[in-house]
Each structure stands twice: as C-alpha cells, then as structure tokens.
Design a protein around this motif. Structure first.
Motif, PDB file in Angstrom:
ATOM      1  N   GLY A 110       0.829  -1.197   0.000  1.00  0.00           N
ATOM      2  CA  GLY A 110       0.000   0.000   0.000  1.00  0.00           C
ATOM      3  C   GLY A 110       0.863   1.246   0.000  1.00  0.00           C
ATOM      4  O   GLY A 110       2.072   1.176   0.239  1.00  0.00           O
ATOM      5  N   GLN A 111       0.250   2.382  -0.259  1.00  0.00           N
ATOM      6  CA  GLN A 111       0.960   3.658  -0.206  1.00  0.00           C
ATOM      7  C   GLN A 111       0.132   4.646   0.608  1.00  0.00           C
ATOM      8  O   GLN A 111      -1.064   4.829   0.368  1.00  0.00           O
ATOM      9  N   ILE A 112       0.785   5.275   1.575  1.00  0.00           N
ATOM     10  CA  ILE A 112       0.098   6.224   2.442  1.00  0.00           C
ATOM     11  C   ILE A 112      -0.160   7.505   1.664  1.00  0.00           C
ATOM     12  O   ILE A 112       0.773   8.127   1.141  1.00  0.00           O
ATOM     13  N   THR A 113      -1.429   7.896   1.583  1.00  0.00           N
ATOM     14  CA  THR A 113      -1.799   9.089   0.816  1.00  0.00           C
ATOM     15  C   THR A 113      -2.199  10.258   1.710  1.00  0.00           C
ATOM     16  O   THR A 113      -2.199  11.410   1.262  1.00  0.00           O
ATOM     17  N   ALA A 114      -2.552   9.980   2.959  1.00  0.00           N
ATOM     18  CA  ALA A 114      -2.936  11.065   3.871  1.00  0.00           C
ATOM     19  C   ALA A 114      -2.773  10.599   5.310  1.00  0.00           C
ATOM     20  O   ALA A 114      -2.923   9.410   5.607  1.00  0.00           O
ATOM     21  N   ILE A 115      -2.449  11.549   6.172  1.00  0.00           N
ATOM     22  CA  ILE A 115      -2.333  11.279   7.609  1.00  0.00           C
ATOM     23  C   ILE A 115      -3.091  12.374   8.353  1.00  0.00           C
ATOM     24  O   ILE A 115      -2.831  13.566   8.166  1.00  0.00           O
ATOM     25  N   ASP A 116      -4.044  11.957   9.178  1.00  0.00           N
ATOM     26  CA  ASP A 116      -4.851  12.897   9.942  1.00  0.00           C
ATOM     27  C   ASP A 116      -4.761  12.570  11.427  1.00  0.00           C
ATOM     28  O   ASP A 116      -4.512  11.420  11.804  1.00  0.00           O
ATOM     29  N   ARG A 166      -2.713   8.233  15.002  1.00  0.00           N
ATOM     30  CA  ARG A 166      -3.066   8.984  13.812  1.00  0.00           C
ATOM     31  C   ARG A 166      -3.886   8.107  12.867  1.00  0.00           C
ATOM     32  O   ARG A 166      -3.878   6.876  12.967  1.00  0.00           O
ATOM     33  N   LEU A 167      -4.582   8.761  11.955  1.00  0.00           N
ATOM     34  CA  LEU A 167      -5.397   8.053  10.975  1.00  0.00           C
ATOM     35  C   LEU A 167      -4.689   8.107   9.630  1.00  0.00           C
ATOM     36  O   LEU A 167      -4.438   9.185   9.087  1.00  0.00           O
ATOM     37  N   CYS A 211      -3.097   4.144  13.419  1.00  0.00           N
ATOM     38  CA  CYS A 211      -1.694   3.726  13.532  1.00  0.00           C
ATOM     39  C   CYS A 211      -0.971   4.631  14.530  1.00  0.00           C
ATOM     40  O   CYS A 211      -1.180   5.838  14.553  1.00  0.00           O
ATOM     41  N   GLY A 212      -0.118   4.025  15.358  1.00  0.00           N
ATOM     42  CA  GLY A 212       0.649   4.789  16.331  1.00  0.00           C
ATOM     43  C   GLY A 212       2.134   4.813  16.038  1.00  0.00           C
ATOM     44  O   GLY A 212       2.922   5.278  16.866  1.00  0.00           O
ATOM     45  N   ALA A 213       2.543   4.312  14.878  1.00  0.00           N
ATOM     46  CA  ALA A 213       3.974   4.250  14.546  1.00  0.00           C
ATOM     47  C   ALA A 213       4.557   5.650  14.377  1.00  0.00           C
ATOM     48  O   ALA A 213       3.933   6.517  13.761  1.00  0.00           O
ATOM     49  N   MET A 223      -4.307  -3.000   8.965  1.00  0.00           N
ATOM     50  CA  MET A 223      -3.137  -2.636   9.768  1.00  0.00           C
ATOM     51  C   MET A 223      -1.939  -2.366   8.868  1.00  0.00           C
ATOM     52  O   MET A 223      -1.712  -3.080   7.885  1.00  0.00           O
ATOM     53  N   VAL A 224      -1.193  -1.329   9.223  1.00  0.00           N
ATOM     54  CA  VAL A 224       0.105  -1.079   8.597  1.00  0.00           C
ATOM     55  C   VAL A 224       1.134  -1.826   9.449  1.00  0.00           C
ATOM     56  O   VAL A 224       1.225  -1.596  10.655  1.00  0.00           O
ATOM     57  N   CYS A 225       1.911  -2.719   8.836  1.00  0.00           N
ATOM     58  CA  CYS A 225       2.670  -3.728   9.592  1.00  0.00           C
ATOM     59  C   CYS A 225       4.117  -3.340   9.891  1.00  0.00           C
ATOM     60  O   CYS A 225       4.778  -2.658   9.100  1.00  0.00           O
ATOM     61  N   SER A 226       4.576  -3.833  11.011  1.00  0.00           N
ATOM     62  CA  SER A 226       5.996  -3.764  11.359  1.00  0.00           C
ATOM     63  C   SER A 226       6.673  -5.053  10.917  1.00  0.00           C
ATOM     64  O   SER A 226       6.011  -6.026  10.528  1.00  0.00           O
ATOM     65  N   GLU A 227       8.001  -5.084  10.997  1.00  0.00           N
ATOM     66  CA  GLU A 227       8.743  -6.300  10.631  1.00  0.00           C
ATOM     67  C   GLU A 227       8.385  -7.459  11.545  1.00  0.00           C
ATOM     68  O   GLU A 227       8.276  -8.604  11.102  1.00  0.00           O
ATOM     69  N   LYS A 228       8.197  -7.175  12.833  1.00  0.00           N
ATOM     70  CA  LYS A 228       7.895  -8.245  13.782  1.00  0.00           C
ATOM     71  C   LYS A 228       6.540  -8.866  13.494  1.00  0.00           C
ATOM     72  O   LYS A 228       6.369 -10.095  13.572  1.00  0.00           O
ATOM     73  N   GLU A 229       5.564  -8.052  13.167  1.00  0.00           N
ATOM     74  CA  GLU A 229       4.229  -8.580  12.870  1.00  0.00           C
ATOM     75  C   GLU A 229       4.238  -9.463  11.634  1.00  0.00           C
ATOM     76  O   GLU A 229       3.431 -10.387  11.508  1.00  0.00           O
ATOM     77  N   LEU A 230       5.179  -9.204  10.718  1.00  0.00           N
ATOM     78  CA  LEU A 230       5.301 -10.026   9.512  1.00  0.00           C
ATOM     79  C   LEU A 230       6.194 -11.234   9.716  1.00  0.00           C
ATOM     80  O   LEU A 230       6.336 -12.067   8.822  1.00  0.00           O
ATOM     81  N   GLY A 231       6.841 -11.314  10.887  1.00  0.00           N
ATOM     82  CA  GLY A 231       7.740 -12.432  11.159  1.00  0.00           C
ATOM     83  C   GLY A 231       9.105 -12.290  10.527  1.00  0.00           C
ATOM     84  O   GLY A 231       9.839 -13.267  10.404  1.00  0.00           O
ATOM     85  N   LEU A 232       9.477 -11.050  10.139  1.00  0.00           N
ATOM     86  CA  LEU A 232      10.766 -10.834   9.486  1.00  0.00           C
ATOM     87  C   LEU A 232      11.902 -10.637  10.478  1.00  0.00           C
ATOM     88  O   LEU A 232      13.044 -11.025  10.222  1.00  0.00           O
TER      89      LEU A 232
END
Length: 268
Positions: free
Chosen positions: A48-54, A63-64, A78-80, A122-131
């Motif tokens: 995906g590509q982030i197009t807006a942050i609110d 944030r949204l 998302c809180g990243a 969800m926008v994923c971290s490396e840990k959530e993906l098992g990387l």
C-alpha cells in the motif's frame, strides 16, 4: 549458513525447482538441512501507499492513515512514529494472520474500533510479519514496490539453510554456493563486479600500514573512504541481510556483513 534464493539467482541461472536444487546440492556434499519460505503465510497482505495522515480525534499519540491499495483506500489507526505520506508499506487486510508482538502468537486480524474510530486493517511492522524483532515502527518498502500487489510477490523468498563441512570453505558464501550450482547444472556463473573508481590524493599520503609479522600476514591492502554518513541501510539490503540471518545495524556495518556473506573467506 543461510542463503536466500533471490540472492543466489543473481549469480547463476536456476531452472530447477526448490526441492530439486536442495537435493542436488545435498547429494554433492553441501547439505541443505532446512528450507524457510518467507511470505508463505502472507495471505491478505499487500503493498500500500500512504496518501494522507490525519490526527486521531480521541488520542494524541494515534493517527489516521489513508492507504491506497490500487483501488481501495481504507483508513486505519496507527501509532507508529515513522508514518509518512508517500511511503510504500505492508498493509494487512482483515483475515490476515500476523504475529502479535505482545503475546508472541500468530493471530487473525479483525476489523476493530480503536478509541472510537474504525480501523479496517493494519500497517505492519517487521515483527508482525515475522521478518525480525523490530517493532519500534512500521516497515517501509522500497519506492519501486508495486501498489496493490501481494507483499509475497515483492518481498517473498526461499532461504536454504546449509550445513557446510570443514573441508568446503569455498561454499561459505553466496558466490561459493552459486559456483557449486553452476558446476552441478552446467549454467554460467555471473561473478559480481567489485571494482570501483578511485579519486583524490594518493592514499599513501593519509594512511600508513605496518605489517608487524610478515610471516603471518605477507600482504595487507587498505583504501580510504571519506565523507561517509552513518544511516540506515536501504530496505532491500536490510531484507537481504535479515533473510541471511544477520541483524541490520547501519549502512557501514551492513555493507561489511553483506560483503562477508557474498564472497568466500579467502577473498575477504
């Protein structure tokens, strides 16, 4: 020793299946003791590509993020800290199975409300993906990643775990294994180019090398590189090192580790 298949393919053309390749190498003396498939369980996870942050209306630290998936544009909470408009990211849809970083268990992702706002993914971290164990921020993909494509098609890989015997030090690298594959299959070996341009004043004017024991070290070579900025390595390099069993540190350390993994010990 872990060797990612995508990395191996850069140095030799491989037409065998993964199982056939593992068997041929094992029978030739380079035992494949295990095979790991990265991305084999990434169903419902796409680029995906982030197009807006609110801002989140009910939480200062959340944030949204609006994410373009190549047609759909869901909004997620998302809180990243490293959330930026324009970044390509790994987006998990409802139904994806992810590692819960707090319980250590793989769980199915469901649509939920977070502080009163619906979050449809969800926008994923490396840990959530098992990387890796990294969970301080989201995984940012390379700019060339194709929006809407399955993440496995962009980052998936197969990793061979070799048990190299003491008499085959020539196989203790990706190029070494590629040379073995070329010999077993009759394919051409593509050795990576390692030359580089030298510029500036002679290195002898700035660096002095003294060999204390010529019998133990008859020759030592050095070069001087200036104006280096220590930073994070590109995402592709971090992913390659992680697949090979190394933890990315920074660009300087990672380049050294990359070189050591790529070339046989006698060429370090």
């Amino acid at each position: 020793m872990k060797v990612p298949l995508k990395w191996l393919r850069e140095y030799v053309d491989i037409t065998l299946t993964q199982a056939e390749l593992a068997e041929r190498l094992t029978m030739a003396g380079s035992e494949v003791k295990g095979v790991q498939v990265i991305g084999g369980n990434w169903d419902n996870i796409v680029v995906g590509q982030i197009t807006a942050i609110d801002p989140h209306p009910n939480a200062d630290r959340l944030r949204l993020a609006t994410v373009d998936l190549g047609g759909e544009q869901p909004q997620v909470v998302c809180g990243a800290p490293n959330l930026n408009v324009g970044d390509k990211i790994a987006f998990a849809k409802a139904g994806a199975r992810l590692m819960n970083p707090y319980t250590g268990k793989v769980e199915e992702l469901k649509t939920a409300k977070i502080r009163g706002v619906a979050s449809s993914g969800m926008v994923c971290s490396e840990k959530e993906l098992g990387l890796s164990e990294a969970h301080e921020g989201i995984l940012v993909l390379r700019p060339e990643a194709e929006v809407g494509k399955p993440l496995a098609s962009q980052m998936g890989d197969t990793v061979f775990d070799f048990e190299i015997t003491a008499n085959r030090q020539d196989c203790l690298s990706v190029v070494g294994i590629a040379r073995e594959v070329a010999a077993l299959t009759g394919r051409e070996l593509h050795i990576p180019e390692i030359s580089y341009e030298e510029a500036g004043e002679p290195v002898e004017d700035r660096v002095t090398i003294e060999i204390a024991d010529p019998d133990l070290c008859p020759r030592y070579c050095a070069t001087l590189i200036t104006d280096i900025k220590i930073a994070k390595s590109p995402a592709w390099l971090q992913a390659r090192l992680t697949a090979a069993g190394q933890r990315p540190i920074n660009n300087i350390v990672d380049l050294r580790n990359y070189n050591m993994l790529e070339h046989t010990p006698e060429k370090h």
